[in-house]
Design a protein around this motif. Sequence first.
Motif, PDB file in Angstrom:
ATOM      1  N   GLY A   1       0.836  -1.200   0.000  1.00 33.21           N
ATOM      2  CA  GLY A   1       0.000   0.000   0.000  1.00 33.21           C
ATOM      3  C   GLY A   1       0.865   1.242   0.000  1.00 33.21           C
ATOM      4  O   GLY A   1       1.881   1.310  -0.689  1.00 33.21           O
ATOM      5  N   VAL A   2       0.485   2.229   0.820  1.00 32.28           N
ATOM      6  CA  VAL A   2       1.254   3.471   0.859  1.00 32.28           C
ATOM      7  C   VAL A   2       2.558   3.318   1.637  1.00 32.28           C
ATOM      8  O   VAL A   2       3.287   4.293   1.809  1.00 32.28           O
ATOM      9  CB  VAL A   2       0.425   4.660   1.395  1.00 32.28           C
ATOM     10  CG1 VAL A   2      -0.662   5.034   0.425  1.00 32.28           C
ATOM     11  CG2 VAL A   2      -0.126   4.358   2.770  1.00 32.28           C
ATOM     12  N   GLY A   3       2.890   2.110   2.061  1.00 31.68           N
ATOM     13  CA  GLY A   3       4.209   1.849   2.603  1.00 31.68           C
ATOM     14  C   GLY A   3       5.258   1.898   1.497  1.00 31.68           C
ATOM     15  O   GLY A   3       6.435   2.107   1.753  1.00 31.68           O
ATOM     16  N   ASP A   4       4.810   1.723   0.255  1.00 32.67           N
ATOM     17  CA  ASP A   4       5.676   1.851  -0.915  1.00 32.67           C
ATOM     18  C   ASP A   4       5.827   3.337  -1.209  1.00 32.67           C
ATOM     19  O   ASP A   4       4.828   4.054  -1.371  1.00 32.67           O
ATOM     20  CB  ASP A   4       5.050   1.130  -2.111  1.00 32.67           C
ATOM     21  CG  ASP A   4       5.850   1.340  -3.381  1.00 32.67           C
ATOM     22  OD1 ASP A   4       6.975   0.820  -3.471  1.00 32.67           O
ATOM     23  OD2 ASP A   4       5.348   2.056  -4.269  1.00 32.67           O
ATOM     24  N   LEU A   5       7.046   3.814  -1.279  1.00 30.82           N
ATOM     25  CA  LEU A   5       7.301   5.244  -1.432  1.00 30.82           C
ATOM     26  C   LEU A   5       6.655   5.826  -2.687  1.00 30.82           C
ATOM     27  O   LEU A   5       6.102   6.926  -2.656  1.00 30.82           O
ATOM     28  CB  LEU A   5       8.808   5.514  -1.433  1.00 30.82           C
ATOM     29  CG  LEU A   5       9.216   6.977  -1.431  1.00 30.82           C
ATOM     30  CD1 LEU A   5       8.636   7.721  -0.231  1.00 30.82           C
ATOM     31  CD2 LEU A   5      10.724   7.105  -1.440  1.00 30.82           C
ATOM     32  N   ARG A   6       6.671   5.088  -3.778  1.00 27.71           N
ATOM     33  CA  ARG A   6       6.068   5.589  -5.018  1.00 27.71           C
ATOM     34  C   ARG A   6       4.557   5.788  -4.844  1.00 27.71           C
ATOM     35  O   ARG A   6       4.002   6.794  -5.261  1.00 27.71           O
ATOM     36  CB  ARG A   6       6.374   4.623  -6.161  1.00 27.71           C
ATOM     37  CG  ARG A   6       6.016   5.156  -7.510  1.00 27.71           C
ATOM     38  CD  ARG A   6       6.457   4.246  -8.617  1.00 27.71           C
ATOM     39  NE  ARG A   6       6.011   2.884  -8.358  1.00 27.71           N
ATOM     40  CZ  ARG A   6       6.602   1.806  -8.835  1.00 27.71           C
ATOM     41  NH1 ARG A   6       7.667   1.905  -9.571  1.00 27.71           N
ATOM     42  NH2 ARG A   6       6.136   0.612  -8.579  1.00 27.71           N
ATOM     43  N   LEU A   7       3.895   4.832  -4.205  1.00 23.92           N
ATOM     44  CA  LEU A   7       2.459   4.962  -3.966  1.00 23.92           C
ATOM     45  C   LEU A   7       2.164   6.041  -2.926  1.00 23.92           C
ATOM     46  O   LEU A   7       1.172   6.755  -3.033  1.00 23.92           O
ATOM     47  CB  LEU A   7       1.869   3.624  -3.533  1.00 23.92           C
ATOM     48  CG  LEU A   7       1.851   2.548  -4.613  1.00 23.92           C
ATOM     49  CD1 LEU A   7       1.371   1.227  -4.041  1.00 23.92           C
ATOM     50  CD2 LEU A   7       0.991   2.978  -5.780  1.00 23.92           C
ATOM     51  N   GLN A   8       3.027   6.150  -1.941  1.00 24.73           N
ATOM     52  CA  GLN A   8       2.875   7.192  -0.931  1.00 24.73           C
ATOM     53  C   GLN A   8       2.930   8.574  -1.578  1.00 24.73           C
ATOM     54  O   GLN A   8       2.102   9.446  -1.287  1.00 24.73           O
ATOM     55  CB  GLN A   8       3.989   7.040   0.113  1.00 24.73           C
ATOM     56  CG  GLN A   8       3.874   7.951   1.297  1.00 24.73           C
ATOM     57  CD  GLN A   8       5.042   7.737   2.228  1.00 24.73           C
ATOM     58  OE1 GLN A   8       5.936   8.571   2.275  1.00 24.73           O
ATOM     59  NE2 GLN A   8       5.044   6.632   2.951  1.00 24.73           N
TER      60      GLN A   8
ATOM     61  N   THR B   1      -6.399  17.143   5.291  1.00 22.49           N
ATOM     62  CA  THR B   1      -5.014  17.362   5.729  1.00 22.49           C
ATOM     63  C   THR B   1      -4.651  16.424   6.875  1.00 22.49           C
ATOM     64  O   THR B   1      -3.574  15.819   6.870  1.00 22.49           O
ATOM     65  CB  THR B   1      -4.816  18.828   6.158  1.00 22.49           C
ATOM     66  OG1 THR B   1      -5.097  19.664   5.035  1.00 22.49           O
ATOM     67  CG2 THR B   1      -3.402  19.073   6.642  1.00 22.49           C
ATOM     68  N   GLU B   2      -5.547  16.287   7.841  1.00 17.23           N
ATOM     69  CA  GLU B   2      -5.266  15.403   8.976  1.00 17.23           C
ATOM     70  C   GLU B   2      -5.117  13.956   8.519  1.00 17.23           C
ATOM     71  O   GLU B   2      -4.202  13.236   8.944  1.00 17.23           O
ATOM     72  CB  GLU B   2      -6.380  15.506  10.016  1.00 17.23           C
ATOM     73  CG  GLU B   2      -6.111  14.663  11.255  1.00 17.23           C
ATOM     74  CD  GLU B   2      -7.236  14.724  12.271  1.00 17.23           C
ATOM     75  OE1 GLU B   2      -7.115  14.021  13.291  1.00 17.23           O
ATOM     76  OE2 GLU B   2      -8.227  15.450  12.064  1.00 17.23           O
ATOM     77  N   PHE B   3      -6.010  13.507   7.647  1.00 18.62           N
ATOM     78  CA  PHE B   3      -5.930  12.139   7.136  1.00 18.62           C
ATOM     79  C   PHE B   3      -4.632  11.930   6.363  1.00 18.62           C
ATOM     80  O   PHE B   3      -3.940  10.928   6.562  1.00 18.62           O
ATOM     81  CB  PHE B   3      -7.134  11.842   6.239  1.00 18.62           C
ATOM     82  CG  PHE B   3      -7.248  10.406   5.830  1.00 18.62           C
ATOM     83  CD1 PHE B   3      -8.013   9.525   6.572  1.00 18.62           C
ATOM     84  CD2 PHE B   3      -6.596   9.926   4.707  1.00 18.62           C
ATOM     85  CE1 PHE B   3      -8.128   8.190   6.198  1.00 18.62           C
ATOM     86  CE2 PHE B   3      -6.696   8.601   4.320  1.00 18.62           C
ATOM     87  CZ  PHE B   3      -7.467   7.731   5.074  1.00 18.62           C
ATOM     88  N   LEU B   4      -4.301  12.886   5.492  1.00 17.53           N
ATOM     89  CA  LEU B   4      -3.067  12.794   4.700  1.00 17.53           C
ATOM     90  C   LEU B   4      -1.853  12.664   5.604  1.00 17.53           C
ATOM     91  O   LEU B   4      -1.001  11.787   5.396  1.00 17.53           O
ATOM     92  CB  LEU B   4      -2.930  14.028   3.807  1.00 17.53           C
ATOM     93  CG  LEU B   4      -1.577  14.217   3.098  1.00 17.53           C
ATOM     94  CD1 LEU B   4      -1.282  13.062   2.175  1.00 17.53           C
ATOM     95  CD2 LEU B   4      -1.566  15.540   2.354  1.00 17.53           C
ATOM     96  N   GLU B   5      -1.749  13.513   6.609  1.00 15.14           N
ATOM     97  CA  GLU B   5      -0.578  13.490   7.493  1.00 15.14           C
ATOM     98  C   GLU B   5      -0.537  12.230   8.348  1.00 15.14           C
ATOM     99  O   GLU B   5       0.536  11.667   8.569  1.00 15.14           O
ATOM    100  CB  GLU B   5      -0.588  14.733   8.383  1.00 15.14           C
ATOM    101  CG  GLU B   5      -0.319  16.004   7.606  1.00 15.14           C
ATOM    102  CD  GLU B   5      -0.535  17.275   8.418  1.00 15.14           C
ATOM    103  OE1 GLU B   5      -0.982  17.194   9.592  1.00 15.14           O
ATOM    104  OE2 GLU B   5      -0.271  18.365   7.864  1.00 15.14           O
ATOM    105  N   ARG B   6      -1.703  11.788   8.802  1.00 15.31           N
ATOM    106  CA  ARG B   6      -1.740  10.628   9.696  1.00 15.31           C
ATOM    107  C   ARG B   6      -1.510   9.315   8.953  1.00 15.31           C
ATOM    108  O   ARG B   6      -0.924   8.386   9.500  1.00 15.31           O
ATOM    109  CB  ARG B   6      -3.089  10.586  10.409  1.00 15.31           C
ATOM    110  CG  ARG B   6      -3.198   9.458  11.387  1.00 15.31           C
ATOM    111  CD  ARG B   6      -4.412   9.598  12.247  1.00 15.31           C
ATOM    112  NE  ARG B   6      -4.535   8.463  13.134  1.00 15.31           N
ATOM    113  CZ  ARG B   6      -5.450   8.367  14.052  1.00 15.31           C
ATOM    114  NH1 ARG B   6      -6.311   9.338  14.230  1.00 15.31           N
ATOM    115  NH2 ARG B   6      -5.515   7.294  14.812  1.00 15.31           N
ATOM    116  N   PHE B   7      -1.978   9.252   7.725  1.00 12.34           N
ATOM    117  CA  PHE B   7      -1.904   7.982   7.012  1.00 12.34           C
ATOM    118  C   PHE B   7      -0.978   8.019   5.794  1.00 12.34           C
ATOM    119  O   PHE B   7       0.181   7.611   5.928  1.00 12.34           O
ATOM    120  CB  PHE B   7      -3.308   7.470   6.690  1.00 12.34           C
ATOM    121  CG  PHE B   7      -4.122   7.193   7.927  1.00 12.34           C
ATOM    122  CD1 PHE B   7      -3.760   6.211   8.826  1.00 12.34           C
ATOM    123  CD2 PHE B   7      -5.231   7.955   8.223  1.00 12.34           C
ATOM    124  CE1 PHE B   7      -4.479   5.968   9.978  1.00 12.34           C
ATOM    125  CE2 PHE B   7      -5.976   7.728   9.376  1.00 12.34           C
ATOM    126  CZ  PHE B   7      -5.600   6.732  10.248  1.00 12.34           C
TER     127      PHE B   7
END
Length: 152
Positions: free
Chosen positions: A82-89, A120-126
């Motif tokens: 998932g977003v653990g992959d830097l490209r997807l993040q 913004t909160e969701f983006l920063e947290r996840f």
Amino acid sequence: GAGARPHADALDPHLRTLLPPVRPRKHLEVRYLDALPERWMPVPVILLAALLYDGAARSAALDVVGRQPLDQPAWRIACEQGVGDLRLQEAAAALFDIALDALPRFPDGYFPQNADALLTEFLERFPASGRCPADDQLERYRSDPEDLATWR
């Protein structure tokens, strides 16, 4: 384990129920919006509406996703990391930024008043942290396996 294994024909009816998370059906059927804790449910609705209904945002979003490979290895990485992959993040963060830029172009009342703060909160947290909401649930389970409460 021990015992008889199901035959492939027995699995076929179940495999037909596996559907992609988004599928075009003369409209977009988005099948995961209700899979979040109640607190975060507005986020994908706001994000998708901003990206789909604002022409500039839609164009920018298509450019971001168009740069991502859609081959089998890419799908495997997306499923496993998932977003653990830097490209997807980075792609997720770019889409959130595009949506945030689009919000002021919508009429007053189109989105909840706190839409920008919630995104913004969701983006920063996840996504910006390489995490997803399920990581919170998993951490809570690991720290207290008896706590089987639903999303918080």
